[in-house]
Write a protein that holds these residues in place. Structure first.
Motif, PDB file in Angstrom:
ATOM      1  N   SER A  90       9.589  13.013 -11.406  1.00  0.00           N
ATOM      2  CA  SER A  90      10.394  14.075 -12.013  1.00  0.00           C
ATOM      3  C   SER A  90       9.580  15.344 -12.235  1.00  0.00           C
ATOM      4  CB  SER A  90      10.978  13.608 -13.354  1.00  0.00           C
ATOM      5  OG  SER A  90      11.857  12.534 -13.179  1.00  0.00           O
ATOM      6  N   GLU A  91       8.308  15.160 -12.593  1.00  0.00           N
ATOM      7  CA  GLU A  91       7.457  16.316 -12.903  1.00  0.00           C
ATOM      8  C   GLU A  91       6.707  16.846 -11.694  1.00  0.00           C
ATOM      9  OE1 GLU A  91       4.955  14.810 -15.980  1.00  0.00           O
ATOM     10  OE2 GLU A  91       6.558  14.776 -17.496  1.00  0.00           O
ATOM     11  N   GLY A  92       6.932  16.253 -10.530  1.00  0.00           N
ATOM     12  CA  GLY A  92       6.262  16.716  -9.319  1.00  0.00           C
ATOM     13  C   GLY A  92       4.812  16.296  -9.224  1.00  0.00           C
ATOM     14  N   LYS A  93       4.403  15.334 -10.049  1.00  0.00           N
ATOM     15  CA  LYS A  93       3.020  14.866 -10.029  1.00  0.00           C
ATOM     16  C   LYS A  93       2.794  13.755  -9.005  1.00  0.00           C
ATOM     17  CE  LYS A  93       2.282  16.054 -14.896  1.00  0.00           C
ATOM     18  NZ  LYS A  93       1.963  15.536 -16.260  1.00  0.00           N
ATOM     19  N   ALA A  94       3.864  13.208  -8.487  1.00  0.00           N
ATOM     20  CA  ALA A  94       3.792  12.181  -7.440  1.00  0.00           C
ATOM     21  C   ALA A  94       4.825  12.510  -6.373  1.00  0.00           C
ATOM     22  CB  ALA A  94       4.044  10.794  -8.012  1.00  0.00           C
ATOM     23  N   SER A  95       4.556  12.085  -5.143  1.00  0.00           N
ATOM     24  CA  SER A  95       5.457  12.368  -4.028  1.00  0.00           C
ATOM     25  C   SER A  95       6.501  11.286  -3.847  1.00  0.00           C
ATOM     26  CB  SER A  95       4.646  12.517  -2.728  1.00  0.00           C
ATOM     27  OG  SER A  95       3.661  13.506  -2.842  1.00  0.00           O
ATOM     28  N   VAL A  96       6.112  10.056  -4.093  1.00  0.00           N
ATOM     29  CA  VAL A  96       6.995   8.917  -3.834  1.00  0.00           C
ATOM     30  C   VAL A  96       6.544   7.751  -4.704  1.00  0.00           C
ATOM     31  CG1 VAL A  96       5.580   8.150  -1.895  1.00  0.00           C
ATOM     32  CG2 VAL A  96       7.957   7.421  -2.004  1.00  0.00           C
ATOM     33  N   ALA A  97       7.491   6.866  -5.010  1.00  0.00           N
ATOM     34  CA  ALA A  97       7.164   5.640  -5.743  1.00  0.00           C
ATOM     35  C   ALA A  97       7.888   4.487  -5.070  1.00  0.00           C
ATOM     36  CB  ALA A  97       7.587   5.741  -7.206  1.00  0.00           C
ATOM     37  N   ILE A 101       0.389   4.785  10.433  1.00  0.00           N
ATOM     38  CA  ILE A 101      -0.133   6.024   9.850  1.00  0.00           C
ATOM     39  C   ILE A 101      -1.646   5.895   9.694  1.00  0.00           C
ATOM     40  CG2 ILE A 101      -0.045   7.565   7.854  1.00  0.00           C
ATOM     41  CD1 ILE A 101       2.767   6.468   7.305  1.00  0.00           C
ATOM     42  N   PRO A 102      -2.415   6.779  10.316  1.00  0.00           N
ATOM     43  CA  PRO A 102      -3.875   6.685  10.197  1.00  0.00           C
ATOM     44  C   PRO A 102      -4.300   6.723   8.736  1.00  0.00           C
ATOM     45  CG  PRO A 102      -3.263   8.296  11.860  1.00  0.00           C
ATOM     46  CD  PRO A 102      -1.996   7.931  11.130  1.00  0.00           C
ATOM     47  N   GLN A 103      -5.296   5.928   8.400  1.00  0.00           N
ATOM     48  CA  GLN A 103      -5.716   5.859   7.006  1.00  0.00           C
ATOM     49  C   GLN A 103      -6.187   7.214   6.495  1.00  0.00           C
ATOM     50  OE1 GLN A 103      -8.064   2.434   6.203  1.00  0.00           O
ATOM     51  NE2 GLN A 103      -8.401   2.917   4.055  1.00  0.00           N
ATOM     52  N   SER A 104      -6.680   8.030   7.396  1.00  0.00           N
ATOM     53  CA  SER A 104      -7.121   9.367   6.995  1.00  0.00           C
ATOM     54  C   SER A 104      -5.958  10.241   6.521  1.00  0.00           C
ATOM     55  CB  SER A 104      -7.831  10.059   8.163  1.00  0.00           C
ATOM     56  OG  SER A 104      -6.968  10.153   9.293  1.00  0.00           O
ATOM     57  N   ASP A 105      -4.723   9.859   6.903  1.00  0.00           N
ATOM     58  CA  ASP A 105      -3.545  10.618   6.496  1.00  0.00           C
ATOM     59  C   ASP A 105      -2.821   9.999   5.304  1.00  0.00           C
ATOM     60  OD1 ASP A 105      -3.971  12.418   8.544  1.00  0.00           O
ATOM     61  OD2 ASP A 105      -2.558  11.463   9.929  1.00  0.00           O
ATOM     62  N   TRP A 106      -3.335   8.865   4.811  1.00  0.00           N
ATOM     63  CA  TRP A 106      -2.644   8.211   3.704  1.00  0.00           C
ATOM     64  C   TRP A 106      -2.701   9.074   2.445  1.00  0.00           C
ATOM     65  CZ3 TRP A 106      -4.280   2.340   3.397  1.00  0.00           C
ATOM     66  CH2 TRP A 106      -3.851   1.686   4.567  1.00  0.00           C
ATOM     67  N   GLN A 151      -0.108  -0.314   1.044  1.00  0.00           N
ATOM     68  CA  GLN A 151      -1.154  -0.221   2.070  1.00  0.00           C
ATOM     69  C   GLN A 151      -0.735  -0.945   3.346  1.00  0.00           C
ATOM     70  OE1 GLN A 151      -4.289  -1.974  -0.261  1.00  0.00           O
ATOM     71  NE2 GLN A 151      -5.062   0.002  -0.984  1.00  0.00           N
ATOM     72  N   MET A 152      -0.117  -2.115   3.192  1.00  0.00           N
ATOM     73  CA  MET A 152       0.378  -2.867   4.340  1.00  0.00           C
ATOM     74  C   MET A 152       1.417  -2.067   5.105  1.00  0.00           C
ATOM     75  SD  MET A 152       0.911  -6.640   2.635  1.00  0.00           S
ATOM     76  CE  MET A 152       2.024  -7.094   3.961  1.00  0.00           C
ATOM     77  N   ILE A 153       2.330  -1.431   4.371  1.00  0.00           N
ATOM     78  CA  ILE A 153       3.404  -0.664   5.009  1.00  0.00           C
ATOM     79  C   ILE A 153       2.843   0.524   5.776  1.00  0.00           C
ATOM     80  CG2 ILE A 153       5.396   0.807   4.524  1.00  0.00           C
ATOM     81  CD1 ILE A 153       5.901  -1.111   2.077  1.00  0.00           C
ATOM     82  N   LEU A 154       1.965   1.272   5.145  1.00  0.00           N
ATOM     83  CA  LEU A 154       1.378   2.431   5.814  1.00  0.00           C
ATOM     84  C   LEU A 154       0.617   2.009   7.065  1.00  0.00           C
ATOM     85  CD1 LEU A 154       0.038   4.462   2.738  1.00  0.00           C
ATOM     86  CD2 LEU A 154       2.198   4.750   3.970  1.00  0.00           C
ATOM     87  N   GLY A 208      -0.655  13.437   2.184  1.00  0.00           N
ATOM     88  CA  GLY A 208      -1.315  13.856   0.955  1.00  0.00           C
ATOM     89  C   GLY A 208      -0.465  13.480  -0.245  1.00  0.00           C
ATOM     90  N   GLY A 209      -0.784  14.056  -1.370  1.00  0.00           N
ATOM     91  CA  GLY A 209      -0.028  13.743  -2.574  1.00  0.00           C
ATOM     92  C   GLY A 209      -0.362  12.370  -3.108  1.00  0.00           C
ATOM     93  N   LEU A 210       0.599  11.791  -3.822  1.00  0.00           N
ATOM     94  CA  LEU A 210       0.356  10.542  -4.543  1.00  0.00           C
ATOM     95  C   LEU A 210       1.550   9.611  -4.393  1.00  0.00           C
ATOM     96  CD1 LEU A 210      -1.336   8.903  -6.679  1.00  0.00           C
ATOM     97  CD2 LEU A 210      -0.058  10.178  -8.443  1.00  0.00           C
ATOM     98  N   ILE A 211       1.276   8.366  -4.030  1.00  0.00           N
ATOM     99  CA  ILE A 211       2.280   7.310  -4.039  1.00  0.00           C
ATOM    100  C   ILE A 211       1.977   6.405  -5.224  1.00  0.00           C
ATOM    101  CG2 ILE A 211       3.184   5.266  -2.862  1.00  0.00           C
ATOM    102  CD1 ILE A 211       2.645   6.565  -0.227  1.00  0.00           C
ATOM    103  N   LEU A 212       3.006   6.103  -5.998  1.00  0.00           N
ATOM    104  CA  LEU A 212       2.807   5.247  -7.158  1.00  0.00           C
ATOM    105  C   LEU A 212       3.434   3.872  -6.923  1.00  0.00           C
ATOM    106  CD1 LEU A 212       3.371   7.729 -10.112  1.00  0.00           C
ATOM    107  CD2 LEU A 212       1.215   6.737  -9.304  1.00  0.00           C
ATOM    108  N   ALA A 213       2.644   2.831  -7.181  1.00  0.00           N
ATOM    109  CA  ALA A 213       3.093   1.440  -7.093  1.00  0.00           C
ATOM    110  C   ALA A 213       3.200   0.888  -8.497  1.00  0.00           C
ATOM    111  CB  ALA A 213       2.109   0.620  -6.263  1.00  0.00           C
ATOM    112  N   ILE A 214       4.004  -0.175  -8.661  1.00  0.00           N
ATOM    113  CA  ILE A 214       4.309  -0.656  -9.996  1.00  0.00           C
ATOM    114  C   ILE A 214       3.343  -1.727 -10.501  1.00  0.00           C
ATOM    115  CG2 ILE A 214       6.733  -0.036  -9.964  1.00  0.00           C
ATOM    116  CD1 ILE A 214       7.383  -2.816  -8.976  1.00  0.00           C
TER     117      ILE A 214
END
Length: 329
Positions: free
Chosen positions: A184-191, A163-168, A155-158, A140-146
């Motif tokens: 920093s603000e907790g609005k995304a999980s990973v970048a 990792i099942p697409q349903s869990d992306w 998407q390729m990495i996941l 869940g959450g949000l991954i940010l790409a540049i």
């Protein structure tokens, strides 16, 4: 005409537009002997060209090289419209997209790779207080790409990580600055960040590296992520000039291998970065033109792009490089 997915087709259609494209045949197109315009990105991938320029290696080989800095969206269009003669490494997503549509148009040059045990070129980063230990811990959450291409990389990495697409998590695009602010603000999980932005972020101590070179780790090492390019007709018409360019870049690569920190100080200077950041910037693995590049590894990249829905069709790698380079007959 081969099929691309909707996004890829739109990108390549915009790039090519109504340009007249010709194949790998000799041409009488005239150009100033020894004068070469290199389209480069202000990015780690341009390191060999900055070093060659700084060390006077182009002049040593009798070349008058102009480094033309271009934004990512204008990198390939500049080559196709003859505003530059050759490109520094660009994403294989872009390069293969053009090659799918026009198989005899381009040669690849200066291929670059990420390797699992090598310096960090790309990395997933999280806030320092994150409990995640790998990308598999992100649910869940949000991954940010540049940028859109990096979003596809995620998407390729996941997909390759099983990792099942349903869990992306949701995957979105943001600037590097906005991505770090969201972490920093907790609005995304990973970048996912590239160099030198990655080194700058880690130096701040607000973020930590979750995984290094994830494409190499999950998709395959070396992960051949991109290459420069030149039109076949231009290479054939000015073969002697381009062979000297390749030799100059080879000498730059040898200098980088001997002193990677010194080379990255040159990069930091060219990009306007704090010199202290230079020692923390990881670089791509660039083979010399005399070293063999395993095309099976590049074929895996093609398959990964196809699995991610980026490309749909077949692509021959037989004449990927100019004859005689990177182990090609």
């Amino acid at each position: 005409m081969r099929k691309l997915n909707t996004i890829g087709y739109a990108i390549i259609s915009i790039i090519i537009g109504n340009m007249l494209l010709v194949g790998c045949k000799p041409t009488s197109k005239s150009a100033v002997q020894g004068s070469i315009r290199v389209g480069i990105l202000k990015h780690e991938s341009s390191l060999p060209f900055y070093v060659a320029d700084e060390l006077g290696l182009f002049k040593k080989h009798g070349l008058g090289v102009t480094l033309v800095e271009l934004p990512p969206g204008d990198h390939m269009p500049a080559l196709l419209s003859d505003r530059v003669d050759v490109l520094s490494p660009t994403s294989f997503t872009t390069l293969f997209g053009v090659m799918f549509q026009h198989p005899d148009l381009l040669y690849a040059l200066f291929p670059g790779a990420e390797i699992t045990e090598g310096p960090t070129v790309y990395g997933f980063v999280v806030a320092t207080n994150s409990t995640a230990q790998s990308i598999k811990d992100i649910r869940g959450g949000l991954i940010l790409a540049i940028n859109p291409f990096t979003k596809v990389n995620v998407q390729m990495i996941l997909n390759a990580a099983g990792i099942p697409q349903s869990d992306w998590p949701e995957i979105a695009v943001a600037t590097r600055e906005a991505a770090l602010q969201a972490l920093s603000e907790g609005k995304a999980s990973v970048a996912i960040l590239d160099q030198p932005a990655l080194a700058v972020a880690l130096t701040s101590k607000k973020f930590r590296l979750l995984e290094s070179n994830p494409r190499a780790k999950y998709v395959g090492s070396p992960y051949w992520s991109g290459a420069g390019a030149v039109k076949c007709e231009v290479w054939n018409a000015r073969k002697a000039d381009f062979e000297q360019l390749v030799q100059a870049v080879d000498e730059a690569l040898i200098a980088i291998r001997k002193d990677p920190v010194g080379a990255h100080k040159i990069l930091a200077s060219r990009l306007g970065l704090d010199p202290e950041i230079a020692s923390q910037i990881g670089g791509y693995y660039f083979p010399l033109s005399t070293e063999k590049v395993d095309k099976d590894g590049i074929a895996k990249t093609v398959e990964a792009l196809k699995s991610a829905g980026l490309l749909d069709g077949s692509l021959s790698l037989t004449n990927l490089f100019p004859p005689g380079l990177y182990g090609q007959e």
